[in-house]
Design a protein around this motif. Sequence first.
Motif, PDB file in Angstrom:
ATOM      1  N   ASN A   1      56.737  26.313  57.149  1.00  0.00           N
ATOM      2  CA  ASN A   1      56.629  26.842  58.502  1.00  0.00           C
ATOM      3  C   ASN A   1      57.926  26.543  59.237  1.00  0.00           C
ATOM      4  O   ASN A   1      58.400  25.415  59.262  1.00  0.00           O
ATOM      5  CB  ASN A   1      55.437  26.179  59.218  1.00  0.00           C
ATOM      6  CG  ASN A   1      55.068  26.895  60.489  1.00  0.00           C
ATOM      7  OD1 ASN A   1      55.936  27.327  61.234  1.00  0.00           O
ATOM      8  ND2 ASN A   1      53.773  27.023  60.738  1.00  0.00           N
TER       9      ASN A   1
ATOM     10  N   GLY B   1      58.433  26.595  62.382  1.00  0.00           N
ATOM     11  CA  GLY B   1      58.248  26.097  63.735  1.00  0.00           C
ATOM     12  C   GLY B   1      58.911  24.740  63.935  1.00  0.00           C
ATOM     13  O   GLY B   1      59.248  24.047  62.971  1.00  0.00           O
ATOM     14  N   GLU B   2      59.055  24.334  65.171  1.00  0.00           N
ATOM     15  CA  GLU B   2      59.783  23.099  65.479  1.00  0.00           C
ATOM     16  C   GLU B   2      58.875  21.999  66.003  1.00  0.00           C
ATOM     17  O   GLU B   2      59.355  20.929  66.385  1.00  0.00           O
ATOM     18  CB  GLU B   2      60.885  23.392  66.507  1.00  0.00           C
ATOM     19  CG  GLU B   2      61.939  24.367  65.997  1.00  0.00           C
ATOM     20  CD  GLU B   2      63.029  24.623  67.019  1.00  0.00           C
ATOM     21  OE1 GLU B   2      62.899  24.078  68.146  1.00  0.00           O
ATOM     22  OE2 GLU B   2      63.994  25.329  66.697  1.00  0.00           O
ATOM     23  N   THR B   3      57.566  22.214  65.991  1.00  0.00           N
ATOM     24  CA  THR B   3      56.665  21.174  66.472  1.00  0.00           C
ATOM     25  C   THR B   3      56.487  20.102  65.407  1.00  0.00           C
ATOM     26  O   THR B   3      56.787  20.306  64.224  1.00  0.00           O
ATOM     27  CB  THR B   3      55.293  21.768  66.831  1.00  0.00           C
ATOM     28  OG1 THR B   3      54.664  22.245  65.631  1.00  0.00           O
ATOM     29  CG2 THR B   3      55.452  22.939  67.802  1.00  0.00           C
ATOM     30  N   ILE B   4      55.958  18.966  65.831  1.00  0.00           N
ATOM     31  CA  ILE B   4      55.725  17.855  64.902  1.00  0.00           C
ATOM     32  C   ILE B   4      54.708  18.262  63.838  1.00  0.00           C
ATOM     33  O   ILE B   4      54.848  17.924  62.653  1.00  0.00           O
ATOM     34  CB  ILE B   4      55.240  16.611  65.667  1.00  0.00           C
ATOM     35  CG1 ILE B   4      56.362  16.110  66.593  1.00  0.00           C
ATOM     36  CG2 ILE B   4      54.811  15.514  64.699  1.00  0.00           C
ATOM     37  CD1 ILE B   4      55.974  14.911  67.424  1.00  0.00           C
ATOM     38  N   MET B   5      53.668  19.011  64.229  1.00  0.00           N
ATOM     39  CA  MET B   5      52.647  19.437  63.279  1.00  0.00           C
ATOM     40  C   MET B   5      53.244  20.381  62.232  1.00  0.00           C
ATOM     41  O   MET B   5      52.880  20.317  61.051  1.00  0.00           O
ATOM     42  CB  MET B   5      51.496  20.114  64.018  1.00  0.00           C
ATOM     43  CG  MET B   5      50.692  19.188  64.912  1.00  0.00           C
ATOM     44  SD  MET B   5      50.016  17.778  63.976  1.00  0.00           S
ATOM     45  CE  MET B   5      48.924  18.626  62.836  1.00  0.00           C
ATOM     46  N   ASP B   6      54.144  21.243  62.676  1.00  0.00           N
ATOM     47  CA  ASP B   6      54.806  22.134  61.710  1.00  0.00           C
ATOM     48  C   ASP B   6      55.604  21.333  60.697  1.00  0.00           C
ATOM     49  O   ASP B   6      55.535  21.590  59.489  1.00  0.00           O
ATOM     50  CB  ASP B   6      55.736  23.110  62.437  1.00  0.00           C
ATOM     51  CG  ASP B   6      54.968  24.132  63.260  1.00  0.00           C
ATOM     52  OD1 ASP B   6      53.821  24.457  62.884  1.00  0.00           O
ATOM     53  OD2 ASP B   6      55.516  24.604  64.290  1.00  0.00           O
ATOM     54  N   GLN B   7      56.354  20.368  61.168  1.00  0.00           N
ATOM     55  CA  GLN B   7      57.168  19.551  60.272  1.00  0.00           C
ATOM     56  C   GLN B   7      56.297  18.710  59.344  1.00  0.00           C
ATOM     57  O   GLN B   7      56.609  18.541  58.158  1.00  0.00           O
ATOM     58  CB  GLN B   7      58.098  18.635  61.092  1.00  0.00           C
ATOM     59  CG  GLN B   7      59.090  19.385  61.974  1.00  0.00           C
ATOM     60  CD  GLN B   7      59.969  20.336  61.179  1.00  0.00           C
ATOM     61  OE1 GLN B   7      60.436  20.002  60.093  1.00  0.00           O
ATOM     62  NE2 GLN B   7      60.202  21.528  61.715  1.00  0.00           N
TER      63      GLN B   7
END
Length: 455
Positions: free
Chosen positions: A272, A274-280
Amino acid sequence: MTETVEAVGGDGQGGARAAEPGQATEQDCPACGERIPVDGRFVVWCAACGWNTDPGGGGGRSGGSRVDQLRRTLAHRYGEQLFTDLGREPAGAPTARSGPAGAAGVLATVLALFVHGITVALVVWGLWLLIAGWGAGFQPALGALLLALAVTLRPRFGSLAKIRHGAPMLERSGAPELFALLDEVAGAVGTRGVDVVLLDAGANASVRTYGIRQHRALRLGLSLWAVLDRQERVALLGHELGHYAHGDTRHGVLVGSALRSLGTWQYMLAPNHGETIMDQLGNVLTALPRLAVHGMLLLLDQATLRASQRSEYLADTSAARTAGVDAAAGLMDRLLVTGSARTVLQRETVTARTRIGTTARRDDPAEGLWGRIATQVAAVPEREYERLRRVAELRGHSVDATHPPTHLRRRHITRGGHRPAVVVLDASRSAAVDAELQEAARTVARRVLRDGYLA
């Protein structure tokens, strides 16, 4: 089966600029001094010393990831080895099937069974968690999750709607002459015919299976079909159906569905962005499974690569036996200039959208579109075909690694000497087939001129 070397025309793609029409028709070769023809439509090159034969610089072997470059290298090596091996077989000997054989074939079968075994294991594990009687808790929820995952990752046999993509479709009842021809060609190569025919504007052709019962759909690209003569069309059909006659591993249910399943897994596990913590965090958790799937896909791909290339050679043999050697070799040459057909189609699309030249083409620019493409490609001289054949040899490989090098395929077709065609498509029968295709072909023409979408 398309295997394009490069589009025809232009200014030589970085090489010598061709003269405009009406200018000098000959010039001296800068390398050897030989007098060479000049045609404003095509690359200027020297047949004597090879100057400017490939002004594109052999781009077919460069670029892409290291994996892509490795596949091209292996494809070239396998293609040469298979060409030599097939040349040792007695002339006229029955062509062996190219299904699983040897260590690579065993590895491909084991990998395919392992892939499908994972799906079965997910089903068994999920059912066990649901019905083991452990009561409320996370186990039933986990079981349901595993079953949902198994459904998502299950082997997919495809559906007619998905492979059709809205393309006009012909069935037996509406095109009896076309399907009679397909059945005759299928019988000549030793397999069964197809259930439906799909038409699009591309410069390609393929046969796909769909459904649990493995029905067959032939997809005909009209930009290719239009430029072929009658026997070259028979050769095209013989080649595509020949894949099934010779047991092409990748067209088989077991390995083919495993490759599609791994493709689905790879898509599901794609990182993913995305740049959110959940994405990482999700990317970290899926990193190892993603690498494992990628590794299995590479292994299965390489285990079937040699067999797939052998199948291409054998399909070419089927084309030559069915339509005649000259027609099969002619088909290979036409594949070299499919870039020209696409260029003409793109120009026609621009013309239709901007309404340039409509007075000369009546009200509907779709009328006669395929004939105009055929006329343009028919104007390609033999000298340009010779250049493109040399380009194919210089580059060693052109488009994708499942095909042997183009020049070796052509040599394989012609080294057996002249053989009469088993299936002959005469003028009256060809006209009947064209009549059955006419309305669907007009629909495709209108669609591509309106939307600019080739497939």
